[in-house]
Design a protein around this motif. Structure first.
Motif, PDB file in Angstrom:
ATOM      1  N   GLN A 139      27.348  39.564  32.463  1.00 32.54           N
ATOM      2  CA  GLN A 139      28.125  38.424  31.977  1.00 32.54           C
ATOM      3  C   GLN A 139      29.142  37.995  33.020  1.00 32.54           C
ATOM      4  O   GLN A 139      29.316  36.815  33.303  1.00 32.54           O
ATOM      5  CB  GLN A 139      28.838  38.782  30.673  1.00 32.54           C
ATOM      6  CG  GLN A 139      27.898  38.868  29.487  1.00 32.54           C
ATOM      7  CD  GLN A 139      28.558  39.483  28.277  1.00 32.54           C
ATOM      8  OE1 GLN A 139      29.733  39.842  28.298  1.00 32.54           O
ATOM      9  NE2 GLN A 139      27.797  39.619  27.213  1.00 32.54           N
ATOM     10  N   GLU A 140      29.814  38.974  33.597  1.00 33.32           N
ATOM     11  CA  GLU A 140      30.813  38.663  34.630  1.00 33.32           C
ATOM     12  C   GLU A 140      30.165  37.982  35.819  1.00 33.32           C
ATOM     13  O   GLU A 140      30.695  37.001  36.354  1.00 33.32           O
ATOM     14  CB  GLU A 140      31.518  39.939  35.087  1.00 33.32           C
ATOM     15  CG  GLU A 140      32.567  40.417  34.113  1.00 33.32           C
ATOM     16  CD  GLU A 140      33.343  41.609  34.661  1.00 33.32           C
ATOM     17  OE1 GLU A 140      33.340  41.811  35.887  1.00 33.32           O
ATOM     18  OE2 GLU A 140      33.919  42.337  33.842  1.00 33.32           O
ATOM     19  N   THR A 148      35.114  37.347  30.561  1.00 31.31           N
ATOM     20  CA  THR A 148      34.783  38.416  29.636  1.00 31.31           C
ATOM     21  C   THR A 148      35.719  39.599  29.865  1.00 31.31           C
ATOM     22  O   THR A 148      35.949  39.980  30.994  1.00 31.31           O
ATOM     23  CB  THR A 148      33.337  38.887  29.888  1.00 31.31           C
ATOM     24  OG1 THR A 148      32.518  37.742  29.916  1.00 31.31           O
ATOM     25  CG2 THR A 148      32.875  39.849  28.835  1.00 31.31           C
ATOM     26  N   ARG A 194      36.704  43.228  30.341  1.00 30.61           N
ATOM     27  CA  ARG A 194      35.917  44.402  30.763  1.00 30.61           C
ATOM     28  C   ARG A 194      36.399  45.614  29.987  1.00 30.61           C
ATOM     29  O   ARG A 194      37.137  46.441  30.506  1.00 30.61           O
ATOM     30  CB  ARG A 194      36.099  44.622  32.260  1.00 30.61           C
ATOM     31  CG  ARG A 194      35.220  45.714  32.821  1.00 30.61           C
ATOM     32  CD  ARG A 194      35.654  46.008  34.227  1.00 30.61           C
ATOM     33  NE  ARG A 194      34.854  45.297  35.196  1.00 30.61           N
ATOM     34  CZ  ARG A 194      33.664  45.721  35.604  1.00 30.61           C
ATOM     35  NH1 ARG A 194      33.147  46.818  35.119  1.00 30.61           N
ATOM     36  NH2 ARG A 194      32.993  45.049  36.516  1.00 30.61           N
ATOM     37  N   SER A 247      32.329  49.320  30.617  1.00 31.04           N
ATOM     38  CA  SER A 247      31.693  49.015  31.899  1.00 31.04           C
ATOM     39  C   SER A 247      30.183  49.191  31.775  1.00 31.04           C
ATOM     40  O   SER A 247      29.588  50.000  32.461  1.00 31.04           O
ATOM     41  CB  SER A 247      32.273  49.915  32.985  1.00 31.04           C
ATOM     42  OG  SER A 247      32.082  51.255  32.607  1.00 31.04           O
ATOM     43  N   ARG A 251      25.531  45.104  30.557  1.00 26.83           N
ATOM     44  CA  ARG A 251      25.586  43.788  29.941  1.00 26.83           C
ATOM     45  C   ARG A 251      26.858  43.047  30.339  1.00 26.83           C
ATOM     46  O   ARG A 251      26.821  41.868  30.686  1.00 26.83           O
ATOM     47  CB  ARG A 251      25.512  43.963  28.427  1.00 26.83           C
ATOM     48  CG  ARG A 251      25.413  42.666  27.695  1.00 26.83           C
ATOM     49  CD  ARG A 251      25.203  42.948  26.234  1.00 26.83           C
ATOM     50  NE  ARG A 251      25.522  41.743  25.479  1.00 26.83           N
ATOM     51  CZ  ARG A 251      24.926  41.402  24.374  1.00 26.83           C
ATOM     52  NH1 ARG A 251      23.967  42.141  23.888  1.00 26.83           N
ATOM     53  NH2 ARG A 251      25.268  40.326  23.736  1.00 26.83           N
ATOM     54  N   ASN A 252      27.995  43.772  30.285  1.00 27.14           N
ATOM     55  CA  ASN A 252      29.251  43.142  30.683  1.00 27.14           C
ATOM     56  C   ASN A 252      29.244  42.735  32.151  1.00 27.14           C
ATOM     57  O   ASN A 252      29.768  41.688  32.512  1.00 27.14           O
ATOM     58  CB  ASN A 252      30.424  44.091  30.426  1.00 27.14           C
ATOM     59  CG  ASN A 252      31.005  43.874  29.041  1.00 27.14           C
ATOM     60  OD1 ASN A 252      30.525  43.013  28.313  1.00 27.14           O
ATOM     61  ND2 ASN A 252      32.002  44.640  28.701  1.00 27.14           N
ATOM     62  N   GLU A 253      28.648  43.594  32.977  1.00 31.09           N
ATOM     63  CA  GLU A 253      28.578  43.264  34.403  1.00 31.09           C
ATOM     64  C   GLU A 253      27.774  41.997  34.621  1.00 31.09           C
ATOM     65  O   GLU A 253      28.135  41.139  35.420  1.00 31.09           O
ATOM     66  CB  GLU A 253      27.938  44.414  35.180  1.00 31.09           C
ATOM     67  CG  GLU A 253      28.934  45.483  35.566  1.00 31.09           C
ATOM     68  CD  GLU A 253      28.281  46.651  36.275  1.00 31.09           C
ATOM     69  OE1 GLU A 253      27.193  46.465  36.859  1.00 31.09           O
ATOM     70  OE2 GLU A 253      28.849  47.747  36.212  1.00 31.09           O
TER      71      GLU A 253
END
Lengths: 277, 184
Positions: B120-121, B108, B110, B113, B116-118
């Motif tokens: 996914q990572e 994903t 970035r 920050s 949700r992105n964290e």
């Protein structure tokens, strides 16, 4: 059901894959067991995370490369089908074919010297397939190229006899490399010599020494010119590896499977030192 | 007892017929219809770096073997089987060459920050640490939404094994997430 039995069936319960009876029994246990419920709660969180993963779209080059490979395979099949037809035709029209062949020799010779657009397209597709395969499985890629272009394993004397010159790539390599195979191939652009070499630190490179520059070998892939080891090189990126090609006296050298610019410079410097003056 | 044929939607059946004749337009249409699914599963099985190559290889195999698809299973199941086999073969080859199990880079971008992105990572990193057969079954269930019967057919394993593998996959995945600092 006890905790152990429910845990064995927990995924199937969560995914609604149990039969009604088992689903009810597991549900009953879960109502009264906070530990199993916590485990089930963990599954729910995982699902939420998995469902939030972003959509992914393949890059355009996947289809364009695939199409080239399909073209190459279709061209090969057509060539094989035509070859299979020849004995039947020759029995029926033997004399006419012989006359046509005689009359066509000059034209064929001309075609061999100046490849047609169809030859070019077929060669580009074939080489594209080779480059893709080389990264996955260098041996399979090599086999494909050798079969297609009638590669013949040679020693230095035989290579010199067939090519009319002693190839620089057969004058030794830096210590980091060991030669796995050396072949002479009759490619549409020219007859060339190719060495497949293993790095001691792992990985494979392929070195070609050839008469003409390689404008067609890399199709429409973007390329840059850079000075490496004191020589101007054409560099093409191939899936995180580098292909480098440079003028080497009256001929050219092309190397596939290089890891970085340091390796390019090392090899360019090595071969240019070995070049006969 | 004869094996019953599974009905293929008319438009897909027509495209498959074109592919059997080697028609380029039909091959392109099939790629348009299923390319994204194949790529998505491949990326999450082997990582971003080589997923385009493996996706390409899956479709090449598909067009070469299209005559072998007899309609005894759904076309998608057959396609997923090809995809999983190609990805697992790639992973075996990579292990033989002493490469890392999976590239550790997150898939994903970035660009924000946010939480949700964290997450996914973290999930992508945890998935990369999972055994390949567990990763496969988890992805087919949770990302592709397949039933146990479909997964069993794709992987050619008993339906009961799907459940037990999912138990292990979910349990191991939670442990890997905790090791990565997940507090969920």
């Amino acid at each position: 059901m006890n905790c152990s039995e429910v845990r064995d069936l927990l995924s199937a319960y969560y995914d609604g894959e149990l039969d009604d009876d088992e689903q009810a029994q597991a549900g009953e246990h879960l109502e009264g067991c906070s530990e199993c419920r916590a485990k089930l709660g963990g599954y729910e969180k995982l699902s939420a995370m998995a469902h939030a993963l972003p959509a992914l779209t393949p890059p355009d080059r996947v289809w364009s490369h695939l199409e080239r490979q399909l073209d190459a395979e279709a061209a090969e099949q057509t060539a094989v089908a035509q070859q299979e037809k020849i004995p039947h035709i020759s029995r029926t029209f033997g004399l006419a074919i012989a006359l046509l062949v005689t009359a066509g020799i000059a034209w064929i010779a001309y075609q061999a010297t100046f490849p047609t657009h169809a030859d070019d397209a077929e060669f580009v597709a074939q080489f594209d397939r080779y480059l893709d395969e080389f990264r996955r499985d260098p041996r399979a890629a090599q086999q494909m190229l050798v079969t297609r272009y009638r590669g013949q394993a040679v020693n230095a004397e035989e290579a010199s006899r067939q090519l009319g010159y002693r190839p620089t790539v057969m004058r030794g390599l830096p210590e980091e490399y060991t030669v796995e195979s050396t072949v002479v191939m009759k490619m549409p652009c020219c007859t060339c010599v190719q060495c497949v070499c293993k790095r001691k630190s792992g990985g494979t490179i392929a070195i070609f020494e050839h008469d003409d520059p390689e404008p067609k070998w890399f199709g429409d892939r973007p390329r840059i010119t850079a000075n490496c080891g004191g020589t101007d090189c054409q560099l093409v990126e191939l899936n995180n590896e580098i292909a480098a090609s440079w003028k080497h006296g009256r001929r050219h050298i092309t190397v596939i499977g290089l890891q970085d610019l340091n390796e390019v410079s090392t090899l360019v410097g090595w071969f240019e030192k070995k070049r006969p003056s | 007892m004869p094996i019953s044929k599974v009905a293929v939607p008319a438009d897909v059946a027509e495209i498959l017929a074109g592919c059997r004749k080697g028609e380029r337009a039909a091959q392109h249409r099939l790629y348009e219809l299923f390319g994204q699914q194949v790529f998505r599963l491949t990326v999450r099985m082997i990582g971003t770096q080589d997923a385009p190559d493996v996706t390409q290889q899956v479709f090449l195999q598909l067009f070469r073997k299209i005559h072998q698809f007899a309609g005894n299973s759904k076309f998608e199941t057959w396609l997923y089987r090809l995809t999983v086999n190609e990805a697992l073969q790639y992973l075996r080859k990579r292990r033989r060459q002493n490469f890392l199990p999976l590239p550790p880079e997150p898939m994903t971008q970035r660009d924000q920050s946010n939480e949700r992105n964290e997450q996914q990572e973290l999930l992508e990193l945890a998935l990369a640490r999972l055994e390949s057969e567990l990763r496969t079954v988890f992805l087919l269930r949770e990302v592709e939404g397949h039933s146990y019967r479909e997964i069993a057919s794709t992987l050619e394993i008993p339906e009961g094994t799907v459940g037990s593998r999912l138990n292990r996959a979910r349990s191991d995945l939670q442990q890997h997430l905790r090791d990565l600092g997940w507090e969920g």
